[in-house]
Design an enzyme around this catalytic site. Structure first.
Site, PDB file in Angstrom:
ATOM      1  N   ALA A 132       0.840  -1.199   0.000  1.00 38.90           N
ATOM      2  CA  ALA A 132       0.000   0.000   0.000  1.00 38.90           C
ATOM      3  C   ALA A 132       0.868   1.239   0.000  1.00 38.90           C
ATOM      4  O   ALA A 132       2.046   1.201   0.392  1.00 38.90           O
ATOM      5  CB  ALA A 132      -0.935   0.006   1.211  1.00 38.90           C
ATOM      6  N   ASP A 133       0.283   2.334  -0.450  1.00 42.52           N
ATOM      7  CA  ASP A 133       0.962   3.624  -0.388  1.00 42.52           C
ATOM      8  C   ASP A 133      -0.078   4.689  -0.092  1.00 42.52           C
ATOM      9  O   ASP A 133      -1.172   4.681  -0.665  1.00 42.52           O
ATOM     10  CB  ASP A 133       1.665   3.940  -1.710  1.00 42.52           C
ATOM     11  N   THR A 134       0.252   5.577   0.832  1.00 41.58           N
ATOM     12  CA  THR A 134      -0.667   6.644   1.229  1.00 41.58           C
ATOM     13  C   THR A 134      -0.004   7.994   1.026  1.00 41.58           C
ATOM     14  O   THR A 134       1.154   8.186   1.426  1.00 41.58           O
ATOM     15  CB  THR A 134      -1.081   6.489   2.708  1.00 41.58           C
TER      16      THR A 134
END
Length: 284
Positions: A132-134
């Site tokens: 994931a990447d935020t």
């Protein structure tokens, strides 16, 4: 006379604040105890969904050091995670749209870990990889990640307050290696979710500085944590809360169910498409 209520020690550096905390290990999903903190509540029974049942006893890799993502996945029963952080540089150009930027980054993280771990003879092939990447997208369209230092941290939070609202954008990539030799050898599904966050316009510079000195937001995109003391800066959100924490759990579960479907389902779908095409030809 010195004020004994004022801490004399300086806050940790940003490099130290962004390192994962070293804690004693306990049972999966259990929060380490210290001082007068009460023991954690007994976790709920795991979800008996086919995709999650199929993963029990198998190697599930989380391509992230984020303790928040680990805690969220524990809520759906994925507690025995193998933490393998991605080596992807996360240096894509900010000229990409925020959606493209975060989606390409999460996908690259998953692929990096897949290539490194697929032939891991010591630990075995992973059954599932979650990456994931935020990022924070300001009202003006700028992409914000983690603060580099205290000055940058202060500027970041003041801007978020002064602009009023911003978006938290998280991309999730979930991969499952295939047993068949079908190219590319894995099934990958992705999703991007956005949540609008509105800062409290009455937050003072003094409060922002006090929060920055805690280093609570030093390891977080945008420089604050909604699930910790950073909540004092926020007036309201529009969208899913856990997306702001770092992983939209409902959307992630749907991805897991997609990639964990039996491979026979793919063959059935291809067969149905072929049958429909031949049937159409019969009517020509």
């Amino acid at each position: 006379m010195s004020n004994t209520n004022t801490p004399s020690d300086p806050p940790p550096s940003y490099e130290d604040a962004q390192r994962p905390a070293q804690t004693s290990r306990g049972p999966p999903g259990q929060i380490p105890r210290s001082g007068g903190i009460p023991p954690p509540m007994k976790p709920p029974l795991p979800l008996n969904l086919p995709a999650l049942v199929a993963l029990r006893g198998k190697r599930v890799v989380l391509a992230s050091q984020s303790p928040r993502r680990r805690q969220l996945l524990a809520q759906i029963g994925l507690t025995n995670l193998d933490i393998v952080p991605s080596n992807f540089a996360e240096d894509l150009p900010h000229t990409l749209s925020p959606l493209e930027y975060v989606l390409q980054t999460a996908s690259a993280k998953a692929l990096d870990v897949y290539r490194r771990e697929i032939d891991n003879s010591a630990r075995g092939e992973p059954a599932l990889i979650i990456a994931a990447d935020t990022i924070i997208v300001t009202h003006g369209g700028r992409i914000l990640e983690k603060p580099r230092n205290e000055k940058h941290h202060l500027e970041m939070l003041r801007m978020l307050r002064d602009e009023g609202s911003h978006k938290v954008t998280t991309a999730v990539a979930v991969m499952a290696p295939l047993e068949s030799a079908v190219d590319p050898g894995y099934r990958m599904e992705t999703v991007v979710e956005e949540t609008v966050v509105r800062f409290d316009a009455s937050v003072t510079d003094e409060l922002i500085h006090a929060y920055v000195r805690t280093r609570d937001g030093a390891d977080k995109a945008g420089g604050y944590g909604i699930q910790t003391a950073g909540s004092i800066l926020i007036e309201r959100i529009e969208g899913t809360y856990d997306n702001v924490v770092g992983l939209p759990l409902r959307a992630t579960l749907k991805l897991i169910e997609k990639v964990m479907r039996p491979e026979d389902d793919d063959e059935d779908e291809e067969g149905e498409e072929g049958y429909a095409e031949s049937g159409d030809e019969d009517f020509i």
